[in-house]
Design a protein around this motif. Structure first.
Motif, PDB file in Angstrom:
ATOM      1  N   LEU A  70     -47.423   5.076 -13.247  1.00 43.73           N
ATOM      2  CA  LEU A  70     -47.178   6.509 -13.109  1.00 43.73           C
ATOM      3  C   LEU A  70     -48.283   7.204 -12.842  1.00 43.73           C
ATOM      4  N   VAL A  71     -49.491   6.864 -13.011  1.00 45.79           N
ATOM      5  CA  VAL A  71     -50.621   7.925 -12.518  1.00 45.79           C
ATOM      6  C   VAL A  71     -50.696   7.845 -11.115  1.00 45.79           C
ATOM      7  N   THR A  81     -41.029  15.977 -13.816  1.00 46.44           N
ATOM      8  CA  THR A  81     -39.605  15.975 -14.068  1.00 46.44           C
ATOM      9  C   THR A  81     -39.203  14.672 -13.113  1.00 46.44           C
ATOM     10  N   GLN A  82     -39.659  14.700 -11.696  1.00 45.18           N
ATOM     11  CA  GLN A  82     -39.268  13.666 -11.058  1.00 45.18           C
ATOM     12  C   GLN A  82     -39.513  12.128 -11.442  1.00 45.18           C
ATOM     13  N   ALA A  83     -40.644  12.296 -11.768  1.00 45.64           N
ATOM     14  CA  ALA A  83     -41.264  10.896 -12.395  1.00 45.64           C
ATOM     15  C   ALA A  83     -40.266  10.223 -13.466  1.00 45.64           C
ATOM     16  N   ALA A  84     -40.159  11.257 -14.531  1.00 41.67           N
ATOM     17  CA  ALA A  84     -39.199  10.890 -15.486  1.00 41.67           C
ATOM     18  C   ALA A  84     -37.866  10.442 -15.110  1.00 41.67           C
ATOM     19  N   ALA A 162     -42.097   7.177  -4.368  1.00 47.14           N
ATOM     20  CA  ALA A 162     -41.269   7.144  -5.278  1.00 47.14           C
ATOM     21  C   ALA A 162     -41.386   5.377  -5.868  1.00 47.14           C
ATOM     22  N   THR A 163     -41.842   4.903  -5.069  1.00 48.62           N
ATOM     23  CA  THR A 163     -41.918   3.458  -5.686  1.00 48.62           C
ATOM     24  C   THR A 163     -42.779   3.091  -6.868  1.00 48.62           C
ATOM     25  N   PRO A 164     -43.813   3.656  -7.002  1.00 39.57           N
ATOM     26  CA  PRO A 164     -44.992   3.502  -8.402  1.00 39.57           C
ATOM     27  C   PRO A 164     -43.933   3.810  -9.517  1.00 39.57           C
ATOM     28  N   ALA A 165     -43.207   5.038  -9.334  1.00 39.28           N
ATOM     29  CA  ALA A 165     -42.447   5.402 -10.760  1.00 39.28           C
ATOM     30  C   ALA A 165     -41.302   4.618 -10.949  1.00 39.28           C
TER      31      ALA A 165
END
Length: 237
Positions: A70-71, A81-84, A162-165
């Motif tokens: 996530l970091v 918001t996008q990460a969530a 986007a891959t890591p999230a």
């Protein structure tokens, strides 16, 4: 060796015995022995140690990886918001992977020596001894093997940013899955949805073992028509 004439000696390491059951293996492995004391799988102490994992090792090992992913995503420019949202996508992907692995890999039909042996080590030992508390969760080394193609698949289907999230969400889904699986076997839930999930999973082990492949959710069993019959009636009423 004729399968019907081979008897497994439960007092000896099982890993290299069960393959001799041949076509009789599937019937044998789906007759559970309800005991909290698990069997010995290997004569070698190191190999035996590697098959045993306490449930708390899973969040201890993998939640830092979830946080790191996530970091990484946020540092690459993803908003919170996008990460969530991407984490939720990853968790949904995990539920489908959880269902697919359980249905098509963990419950494959095997007949010859080595396929029986591999199936037993992968999932059969859990069905034979469902209350063995040290073989309810995946050893981290085995989970890491799945993580590599999972990361590659996400990277192929999404953008680098986007891959890591998404991976973090999938890995978080896995942690929830393994901890939930342990709780369904050894916990005594009194509230929903945990109470329903425990009944659902107990049905898979002791009533209809070719139905009810979901652990954290019955979503994909509903989608693909593998709900246990009694639960179909109860859910529709």
């Amino acid at each position: 060796m004729v399968a019907e004439k081979f008897n497994v000696d439960l007092n000896k390491p099982l890993a290299f015995q069960v393959g001799h059951l041949g076509e009789g293996y599937q019937e044998w492995v789906h007759q559970p022995i309800v005991s909290k004391e698990g069997p010995r799988l290997f004569e070698n102490d190191i190999m035996e140690f590697l098959t045993r994992t306490k449930w708390w090792v899973i969040p201890l090992v993998w939640l830092p990886v979830v946080s790191w992913s996530l970091v990484m995503a946020i540092r690459m420019g993803i908003s919170l918001t996008q990460a969530a949202l991407l984490v939720m996508v990853g968790m949904l992907i995990w539920t489908l992977l959880e269902y697919s692995l359980h249905r098509f890999i963990f419950h494959m039909n095997t007949k010859n020596y080595w396929s029986n042996t591999m199936h037993y080590l992968l999932h059969g030992c859990h069905h034979k001894h469902p209350m063995d508390s040290l073989r309810l969760v995946f050893p981290p080394a085995a989970a890491a093997i799945i993580c590599i193609p999972f990361w590659g698949l996400i990277r192929l289907l999404s953008t680098p940013i986007a891959t890591p999230a998404i991976f973090a969400g999938g890995l978080l889904g896995y942690v929830i899955y393994d901890c939930t699986h342990y709780y369904l076997h050894h916990g005594s839930p009194s509230n929903q949805p945990a109470r329903y999930l425990k009944r659902y999973h107990v049905s898979h082990h002791f009533r209809i073992q070719n139905k009810g492949f979901g652990i954290t959710s019955s979503l994909w069993d509903f989608v693909f028509g593998t709900l246990p019959p009694a639960l179909k009636i109860q859910k529709s009423s």
